[in-house]
Design an enzyme around this catalytic site. Structure first.
Site, PDB file in Angstrom:
ATOM      1  CB  ALA A 217      -0.915  -0.007   1.219  1.00 41.10           C
TER       2      ALA A 217
ATOM      3  CD  GLU B  59      -7.996 -11.185   4.436  1.00 41.38           C
ATOM      4  OE1 GLU B  59      -8.327 -11.173   5.635  1.00 41.38           O
ATOM      5  OE2 GLU B  59      -6.813 -11.174   4.055  1.00 41.38           O
TER       6      GLU B  59
ATOM      7  CB  CYS C 237     -10.832  -6.868   6.868  1.00 43.55           C
ATOM      8  SG  CYS C 237      -9.739  -8.242   7.276  1.00 43.55           S
TER       9      CYS C 237
ATOM     10  NE  ARG D 219      -5.772  -6.830  15.832  1.00 48.96           N
ATOM     11  CZ  ARG D 219      -5.641  -8.008  15.225  1.00 48.96           C
ATOM     12  NH1 ARG D 219      -6.718  -8.693  14.913  1.00 48.96           N
ATOM     13  NH2 ARG D 219      -4.457  -8.498  14.958  1.00 48.96           N
TER      14      ARG D 219
ATOM     15  N   GLY E  78      -7.854  -6.263   0.402  1.00 50.33           N
ATOM     16  CA  GLY E  78      -8.221  -4.854   0.330  1.00 50.33           C
ATOM     17  C   GLY E  78      -9.721  -4.689   0.123  1.00 50.33           C
TER      18      GLY E  78
END
Length: 446
Positions: free
Chosen positions: A221, A297, A331, A325, A275
């Site tokens: 990223a 994912e 995600c 968190r 992402g």
């Protein structure tokens, strides 16, 4: 291992080499430019690990342009990183493909040993690696330290699994025949990773690929390239052969074209992406034309459900752990709280008290901090949009609800009640420290 499947001949494809451009050709087959060196970075970060160039074919690769990486907590510039584009991406793929021709033949024992050395170096440098994560992502240092151990453990695990890539013998309908199954490395894997776990998302994917005999090109990223480059420095120290692990950082401006180049390059056999769902759809579209294998994912909309029969204290403890968190930027964070009518008021009251008592907003390097900044201004604006939309439609702010005075990328941990299903926070992933509570969900179709 998802990357372990069918062998592809190294002689099957012969594409024209990357044309000469702005870079110097220091190795045949792919361009390597003049090395720029290291980022200075803030005090306390390891200059040996804070690299600014891409890593291709075992060499540090600069680019004609650079892009800045900032500390989301302070806004300070951590360094200028090579802004790799399509030529660099293709060079990295070719380097990985050429390396695959030899890496696939390396014994499982030797691959295991190299991965273990990489793991050992991560453990030896765990404090410096954690500081890099906190500096570039804002994650509290304790969480960053936990991520490094989590990240290193993937290398340890796959170093052991490398020795266990077994085949199988299958009985067939013909009495005198047996089917022999062999597992062989697939080829080059393009790995595209998110900013919120800038180390663990790489080792989880790369560890499996290398153990299976594949080679990789990593596009980290744009907000957090330093962790991927630090891993490259340690991989090099561990003796991972040139071209087996490659890193091509790029700016947000170039991310689309680099992603497309990786997904459409015929030398790439596998795409692994973590992402957003929107980006995943684009990558799937690109990969479909050449029928590449993909692992995705993508984003979610996870509910946290509290029934009347629940122990309210345990429910609140679980909600705290699940929601906040990394300031709600994972995600698997709960995105909406569905609470039955009988326990609703007690749950909301105790949840608010726990948030006020246990959550401390601040710079990730401060020991007391549990909630760091959001990754950038765009992330803050999305959280603000969800909160303001909910308020405009009748939601009540129990606590929080606005940017925190610590800095522009900080947002107060927020609890919303009287939330309904027509609000954005009930329909989209917020990816921030907002807990919307929906009362009496008996008729909720989700």
């Amino acid at each position: 291992m998802a990357t372990c499947f069918r062998l592809r001949s190294c002689l099957a494809l012969h594409l024209p080499r990357t044309p000469p451009s702005r870079v110097l050709r220091l190795r045949a087959g792919y361009p390597v430019a003049r090395i720029r060196g290291y980022a200075r970075g803030p005090a306390g970060l390891s200059s040996a690990l804070l690299r600014t160039d891409g890593f291709v074919g075992g060499s540090w690769l600069s680019a004609a342009a650079t892009f800045p990486v900032h500390d989301p907590a302070s806004g300070a510039e951590l360094g200028l990183v090579a802004d790799c584009g399509v030529p660099e991406a293709r060079a990295a793929v070719r380097a990985a493909y050429e390396a695959f021709c030899s890496w696939r033949g390396v014994s499982a024992k030797e691959r295991s040993s190299l991965l273990r050395k990489w793991y050992d170096l991560m453990i030896q440098n765990k404090d410096d690696l954690a500081k890099i994560i906190t500096a570039e992502s804002g994650k509290p240092l304790k969480e960053a330290q936990g991520e490094i151990l989590y990240s290193a453990n993937f290398l340890e695990w796959f170093s052991e699994e490398a020795r266990r890539v077994y085949g199988d013998i299958i009985y067939t309908p013909a009495k005198e025949k047996r089917a022999l199954v062999l597992k062989q490395p697939l080829g080059v894997a393009a790995v595209i990773t998110p900013w919120n776990f800038p180390s663990a998302m790489i080792t989880r994917k790369v560890g499996a690929a290398l153990a299976a005999g594949c080679t990789v090109v990593v596009k980290p990223a744009e907000d957090t390239p330093f962790s991927a480059l630090a891993l490259a420095a340690l991989a090099d120290q561990a003796g991972i052969p040139p071209g087996v692990y490659n890193v091509i950082p790029c700016s947000q401006k170039k991310a689309k074209e680099v992603g497309e180049a990786l997904c459409t390059d015929p030398l790439v056999s596998k795409i692994s992406f973590t992402g957003s769902t929107a980006t995943g759809k684009v990558l799937l579209h690109h990969a479909a034309n050449s029928v590449k294998r993909v692992s995705m994912e993508l984003g979610g909309h996870a509910p946290f459900i509290v029934f009347d029969s629940a122990n309210v204290d345990q429910a609140v403890a679980g909600a705290m752990a699940s929601k906040f968190r990394n300031s709600g930027q994972t995600c698997v964070c709960s995105n909406r709280f569905l609470v039955q009518r009988g326990i609703h008021d007690s749950f909301v009251k105790k949840f608010a008290e726990a948030m006020k008592t246990n959550l401390h907003v601040g710079n990730g390097f401060e020991e007391r901090t549990t909630q760091g900044p959001l990754i950038n201004e765009k992330a803050v604006e999305k959280v603000e949009k969800h909160v303001s939309d909910a308020i405009s439609k009748g939601a009540t702010v129990v606590t929080g609800g606005k940017r925190h005075q610590v800095g522009k990328n900080f947002f107060e941990p927020t609890l919303l009640s009287n939330v309904t299903r027509d609000m954005l926070c009930s329909q989209e992933e917020t990816f921030g420290p907002v807990a919307p509570v929906i009362k009496d969900f008996a008729d909720d179709p989700s």
